[in-house]
Every structure is written in C-alpha cells, then in structure tokens.
Scaffold this motif. Sequence first.
Motif, PDB file in Angstrom:
ATOM      1  N   SER A  38     104.412  36.987 -26.987  1.00  0.00           N
ATOM      2  CA  SER A  38     104.949  36.796 -25.634  1.00  0.00           C
ATOM      3  C   SER A  38     105.088  35.313 -25.309  1.00  0.00           C
ATOM      4  O   SER A  38     106.083  34.884 -24.706  1.00  0.00           O
ATOM      5  N   ILE A  39     104.107  34.517 -25.721  1.00  0.00           N
ATOM      6  CA  ILE A  39     104.153  33.083 -25.492  1.00  0.00           C
ATOM      7  C   ILE A  39     105.307  32.454 -26.272  1.00  0.00           C
ATOM      8  O   ILE A  39     106.018  31.572 -25.759  1.00  0.00           O
ATOM      9  N   TYR A  81     102.425  24.678 -29.818  1.00  0.00           N
ATOM     10  CA  TYR A  81     101.432  25.331 -28.969  1.00  0.00           C
ATOM     11  C   TYR A  81     101.825  26.758 -28.584  1.00  0.00           C
ATOM     12  O   TYR A  81     101.161  27.372 -27.750  1.00  0.00           O
ATOM     13  N   SER A  82     102.903  27.245 -29.191  1.00  0.00           N
ATOM     14  CA  SER A  82     103.260  28.655 -28.987  1.00  0.00           C
ATOM     15  C   SER A  82     102.756  29.515 -30.143  1.00  0.00           C
ATOM     16  O   SER A  82     103.025  30.712 -30.192  1.00  0.00           O
ATOM     17  N   GLY A  83     102.004  28.903 -31.059  1.00  0.00           N
ATOM     18  CA  GLY A  83     101.534  29.620 -32.241  1.00  0.00           C
ATOM     19  C   GLY A  83     100.246  30.384 -32.041  1.00  0.00           C
ATOM     20  O   GLY A  83      99.766  31.052 -32.978  1.00  0.00           O
ATOM     21  N   ASP A  84      99.672  30.320 -30.848  1.00  0.00           N
ATOM     22  CA  ASP A  84      98.440  31.067 -30.558  1.00  0.00           C
ATOM     23  C   ASP A  84      98.358  31.249 -29.053  1.00  0.00           C
ATOM     24  O   ASP A  84      99.317  30.927 -28.331  1.00  0.00           O
ATOM     25  N   VAL A  89     102.109  26.602 -23.022  1.00  0.00           N
ATOM     26  CA  VAL A  89     103.451  27.151 -22.842  1.00  0.00           C
ATOM     27  C   VAL A  89     103.555  27.895 -21.506  1.00  0.00           C
ATOM     28  O   VAL A  89     104.554  27.772 -20.791  1.00  0.00           O
ATOM     29  N   VAL A  90     102.518  28.645 -21.162  1.00  0.00           N
ATOM     30  CA  VAL A  90     102.508  29.358 -19.879  1.00  0.00           C
ATOM     31  C   VAL A  90     102.571  28.362 -18.724  1.00  0.00           C
ATOM     32  O   VAL A  90     103.305  28.564 -17.741  1.00  0.00           O
TER      33      VAL A  90
END
Length: 310
Positions: A38-39, A81-84, A89-90
């Motif tokens: 989702s991120i 930083y979208s890898g976990d 990202v939020v």
Amino acid sequence: MYDSFAQSGNLKGITFWMDILAYLNVIGLYDRMNITISIQFMSVFIIPLVVAKLILNITNDTQLVMFSVLFVSCYPSLYMYSGDIYRDVVMVLIFVILLYLVDIFFRVRVNGKFLCLILVLGLFYILFGFRPYLGVALLLAFFSSYFYLFKNIKILLAFYFMLIIIIHSLGLLDPLLEYRASFGEIDAGSTLGIDISNANVLTVVPLFIISYLGQFFGFFIINANSALVFLTESIPVMYMLFKVKFSILSNQFYRFLFYFIIIYNTVWVMANDNLGTATRLRIFSYLGVLILYIGSLALKYKKDEWKVLR
C-alpha cells in the motif's frame, strides 16, 4: 522497530504511525507485506497524482505538470522508504494533500473557506502526531504567510542569522543540540561530527552553515550511495532553488512554502547530525522548492505570453 511494536500489544506509541499500526493489529488488519504494498502504491501513484493536481492549480502547462510528476515519481529517497512499513511515504502523502488544501484556502474567498480551514488544521495536527516539529513548522508558516517581509534579501538573511545567534545565546536551542549530540554516540560513518552545542557567538553561524551545506544540500559525500543521492536529488534541487524568482513571494501560498522551508530546515538542521536521517527529513523541503520553482516558471511563461500578445 515498527513491526515489533505493532505486534507487541501496546496501543500507545511515540508517534501516530505506531498507534495506527498497533490499532490495525488489534482489529486483525495488520499485515506487514500488505501495508508495504500500500505504501509503494502511494509512492508510485497517489503522491504524484496529488502533486499533479496541486501543480494544475498553479499552471496549465503540461510540461511543467509532467516534470513535477516525474520528479516525484523518480525521487530516490521516497522510493527507498517505500520498501517497508516506514512512516515517511505516508507523511509525504499527507503533506502534499495539505499543500493542496492550503493553496485552495488562500484562493477561495468565502464559500468553503471555513471547511477548508478545518481540514488544514486537522492535517496540521496529524503531521504533528507523526513528527511534532514538522507540524509546528507548517502551522507557524501558515500564520506567518499573512506577513510580507521581503523588502531586501540581504537584510532578511542578516536578521535570520542574528536571530539564530540570539536564540542560541539564550539557550533556546539546547534541547535540539542535546538531541544532535546523541548522534556522536553512534559509531556511524554517516555522522557529520559537527558540534554546535559548544559553539559561541562567533562560531554558531559558521557551524550552522556547514551543517546546512552538508545536510540540506548534500555536500557531505562519504560513499557511492551518498554520491548518487547528491547527483539525483541535491543537484536538481539546487538548480531549482537558484531559479526561484523572489517576486513570486507576493503570492501568499508561495510565502507559506518559503517560511515553511526556513523554519523547518532551521529546526532539523540544528537537531540532526546524520546524513541518512537528513535524506528523510529534507524530502518535505525539497518538495517545497519544487513547487516554488514551478511557480517561478509559470510566472515567467505568463509574462512571456503577455509580451507576445502585446
């Protein structure tokens, strides 16, 4: 850290993001992989879409809109930083939605203004819950945008550095500098090692400038990764920053962004001494620079069109 906290049974974390993950676990909706996906979806699709919508408020030029979308979509740190299940990202998604609403708030006259203000203040509060000084910087910038203080850039810079000296002398920066000193206890090659806590009236500004150059502009290059980030993030933003026209600050939304960048950067550059952390913290400032750059180009194109028509 986030994964272990979410499954710990503790419902009260130190940030909203930790609370959200813990609550999702309680109601049976927590899944690290699904949240990560989702991120990633937010990073690749939703954030660029909101940015495009924001830029369309500024200009109808397709090239400028596409440039903005491409910049955000290919932003290396945002992708990393979208890898976990990181919160960054939020936060960026909430941030760009906030910018869109702030721009609308400054544009509308009466109808819908109060509702827009409630939404803006609500997002200020949410970002405060994610990262307190980010929310405070945005709120201060919002109220400061009602004041136009740009008669002379040299006087403005002199006032800015004088203010840093004064608040440092009064000890108001001590909490930030104590946090910064904690990075010295970490044996990591990405730590700058700049000690501002022991600075005096003569050295605090030079040390702050060095820290600023190393963190915001990315001149602290220690390995291949930092060199790549410097080439793909810092250099484009430096180019955009030097192309920003000072005259656009007569617009309240651009003043808001300008004040935000100054306030937010001052806090995190003072408090942080780690290059890796700097790449996360400066995302919001870099997006602000992007929008100011697009605003400057839009104004230039508008003036050129007017000359042609005349």
